[in-house]
Design a protein around this motif. Structure first.
Motif, PDB file in Angstrom:
ATOM      1  N   GLU A  97       0.931  -1.265  -0.195  1.00 25.67           N
ATOM      2  CA  GLU A  97       0.036  -0.307   0.105  1.00 25.67           C
ATOM      3  C   GLU A  97       0.843   1.191   0.015  1.00 25.67           C
ATOM      4  O   GLU A  97       0.352   2.529  -0.005  1.00 25.67           O
ATOM      5  CB  GLU A  97      -0.967   0.193   1.339  1.00 25.67           C
ATOM      6  CG  GLU A  97      -2.283  -1.010   1.181  1.00 25.67           C
ATOM      7  CD  GLU A  97      -2.906  -0.714   2.658  1.00 25.67           C
ATOM      8  OE1 GLU A  97      -2.644   0.039   3.264  1.00 25.67           O
ATOM      9  OE2 GLU A  97      -3.551  -1.703   2.580  1.00 25.67           O
ATOM     10  N   GLU A 125       0.355   4.110  -2.906  1.00 24.73           N
ATOM     11  CA  GLU A 125      -0.900   4.890  -2.546  1.00 24.73           C
ATOM     12  C   GLU A 125      -0.978   5.360  -1.481  1.00 24.73           C
ATOM     13  O   GLU A 125      -1.401   6.718  -1.588  1.00 24.73           O
ATOM     14  CB  GLU A 125      -1.974   3.747  -2.346  1.00 24.73           C
ATOM     15  CG  GLU A 125      -3.348   3.960  -2.663  1.00 24.73           C
ATOM     16  CD  GLU A 125      -4.395   3.035  -2.171  1.00 24.73           C
ATOM     17  OE1 GLU A 125      -5.183   3.384  -1.479  1.00 24.73           O
ATOM     18  OE2 GLU A 125      -3.947   1.588  -2.636  1.00 24.73           O
ATOM     19  N   ARG A 126      -0.614   5.155  -0.321  1.00 27.48           N
ATOM     20  CA  ARG A 126      -0.416   6.439   0.574  1.00 27.48           C
ATOM     21  C   ARG A 126       0.543   7.283   0.548  1.00 27.48           C
ATOM     22  O   ARG A 126       0.287   8.394   1.105  1.00 27.48           O
ATOM     23  CB  ARG A 126       0.130   5.384   1.996  1.00 27.48           C
ATOM     24  CG  ARG A 126      -0.907   4.344   2.370  1.00 27.48           C
ATOM     25  CD  ARG A 126      -2.118   5.176   3.139  1.00 27.48           C
ATOM     26  NE  ARG A 126      -2.984   4.131   3.718  1.00 27.48           N
ATOM     27  CZ  ARG A 126      -4.021   4.391   4.752  1.00 27.48           C
ATOM     28  NH1 ARG A 126      -4.172   5.553   4.986  1.00 27.48           N
ATOM     29  NH2 ARG A 126      -4.784   3.372   4.575  1.00 27.48           N
TER      30      ARG A 126
END
Ligand code: GAP
Length: 435
Positions: A210, A213-214
């Protein structure tokens, strides 16, 4: 006078920033925040904490010690490689950072203008930026310690403590505001590059898949916050680091840059994808398992870290620059009211009429319960307005002879200089609504 010189002079004249230890001739790279400066800095920090901790469900705060076990800095790589390339001018022996071509060029030009035909520089060598100190009464290698060069290391070494003491689950972040120290080769550019400063850092722990995206999320979020403080849109921009300039721990790094007058675009905030580098290295050096076990999937992994990091003094300076306005009558700081050091200043029209002073004092004490308020009874009202304008006080409240008759005061707006009559019993709501 150049705009920056005007701001430096105003900041000293109005109690924002003084040169550190000025009484003894100063000390390069250290500045003191005066009564108005500390209010502005506190308001900046409060706004950051509100946005990064209190407004969120996935971030907790921390305040770790400045001095840590020196192994922290060996593990992090700071002892071996927290360095800047240093070069020395062979004419005057002044030292500079070899990776700052604009500063080398300016210094070379200065000597040329003085009549020096050739200006040579020594071969660059690496200079470590960590300040050293000793813990306890013996000063030798066994007691050597460092003033922290960045606040985030205190977060990594508390990762397990926070995991086991708080009800957090990855993805989550740990935020910290605190002092950092760097023995910069060339401190300068006023508050831009100093040796003692405060950082506001978030380490956001995520599953490796992730991270990208973060990272995008935090980039946007941080820019939004800077704009919410009142920085002008066309004075800030993103810049991605070239692979050659990225820190050793980062897979991707972007700066939010500010367009400082005279110096141009410079880093205001850094946002880095630090991967699992920090938890992995501290795990290795400490011998502790810093991996995370997901309670829902039972997957065990070392989280990646997304880090937005901003220095209070750089932002403080950018806000002063953006807020500074002048016309033929006055200079004023158009700070966002919630950042201004003083929210409202209370004046009795004259200082030698006890009834007016008493009434003004009662307004002052009432408002003081709700806002940060100032008091001024010196000189004429015009001069008091000018002084408050330079501090950035959004509203000046004058108690005059009519106040004694009808319980109303004059409220003068910093930006428009327009005056309005407001009844005292509405004053708190009036200011609160505008704030
Ligand atoms: N933990 C990551 C870190 O420390 P950095 O880019 O070295 O990264 C982060 O510093 C922020 O700290 C910078 O974007 C800047 O706002 C501030 N900063 C760094 N060095 C500074 C200095 N010498 N004086 C003032 N602020 C500084």
């Amino acid at each position: 006078m150049a705009i920056l010189d005007k701001i430096v002079a105003l900041a000293k004249r109005r109690g924002f920033v003084y040169p550190g230890s000025e009484l003894y001739g100063g000390i390069g790279g250290f500045w003191d925040y005066g009564p108005n400066g500390v209010e502005l800095a506190n308001n900046i920090k409060r706004s950051w904490w509100q946005a990064m901790v209190h407004d969120r469900e996935d971030v907790v705060g921390l305040d770790s010690a400045i001095i840590m076990n020196p192994k922290v800095w060996e593990a992090s790589g700071h002892v071996s490689s927290f360095t800047d390339p240093l070069t020395e001018c062979k004419v005057c022996h002044q030292r500079f950072r070899a990776d700052q071509p604009d500063e080398i060029e300016a210094h070379t030009d200065k000597h040329r203008h003085e009549g020096q035909k050739s200006v040579a520089w020594t071969e660059a060598r690496q200079f470590n930026l960590l300040f050293r100190t000793f813990v306890g009464p013996v000063e030798d290698n066994s007691s050597l310690a460092y003033l922290r060069g960045e606040t985030c290391q205190g977060i990594y070494v508390n990762f397990l403590n926070v995991l086991s003491s708080m009800r957090v689950r990855v993805p989550f972040g740990i935020a910290q505001i605190g002092k950092a120290f760097r023995n910069e080769v060339t401190p300068g550019k006023y508050l831009f590059r100093v040796r003692e400063f405060e950082q506001m850092e978030l380490e956001f722990f995520v599953h490796p898949r992730e991270a990208t995206e973060r990272f995008t999320y935090w980039k946007e979020e941080r820019l939004r916050w800077h704009l919410s403080l009142g920085l002008q849109k066309d004075h800030v921009r993103f810049r991605q680091h070239e692979s050659t300039e990225r820190a050793h721990y980062a897979a991707d790094s972007w700066d939010i840059e500010y367009d400082y007058p005279e110096w141009g675009w410079k880093e205001l905030e850094g946002i880095a994808n630090r991967t699992d580098y920090d938890l992995k290295t501290h795990g290795k050096w400490s011998g502790k398992d810093l991996s995370y076990s997901d309670p829902l999937t039972n997957e065990r992994y070392i989280p990646f870290v997304i880090e937005p990091s901003v220095g209070v003094s750089r932002l403080f300076l950018a806000l002063l620059i953006d807020a500074y306005k002048e016309d033929d009558k006055r200079a004023f700081l158009q700070l966002k009211p919630s950042l201004a050091p003083v929210t409202a200043a209370i004046f009795p029209l004259v200082a030698n009429k006890p009834q007016l002073v008493e009434k003004a004092r009662s307004v002052y004490h009432f408002l003081k319960k709700h806002f940060v308020v100032g008091w001024d009874d010196r000189g004429n009202i015009g001069k008091r307005y000018l002084a408050q304008d330079e501090i950035g006080t959004p509203w000046c409240v004058t108690v005059d002879y009519d106040t004694l008759k009808d319980d109303t005061v004059t409220v003068r707006d910093r930006d428009t200089t327009k005056q309005e009559r407001v009844s005292i019993d509405r004053l708190k709501e009036y200011i609160g609504a505008k704030l």
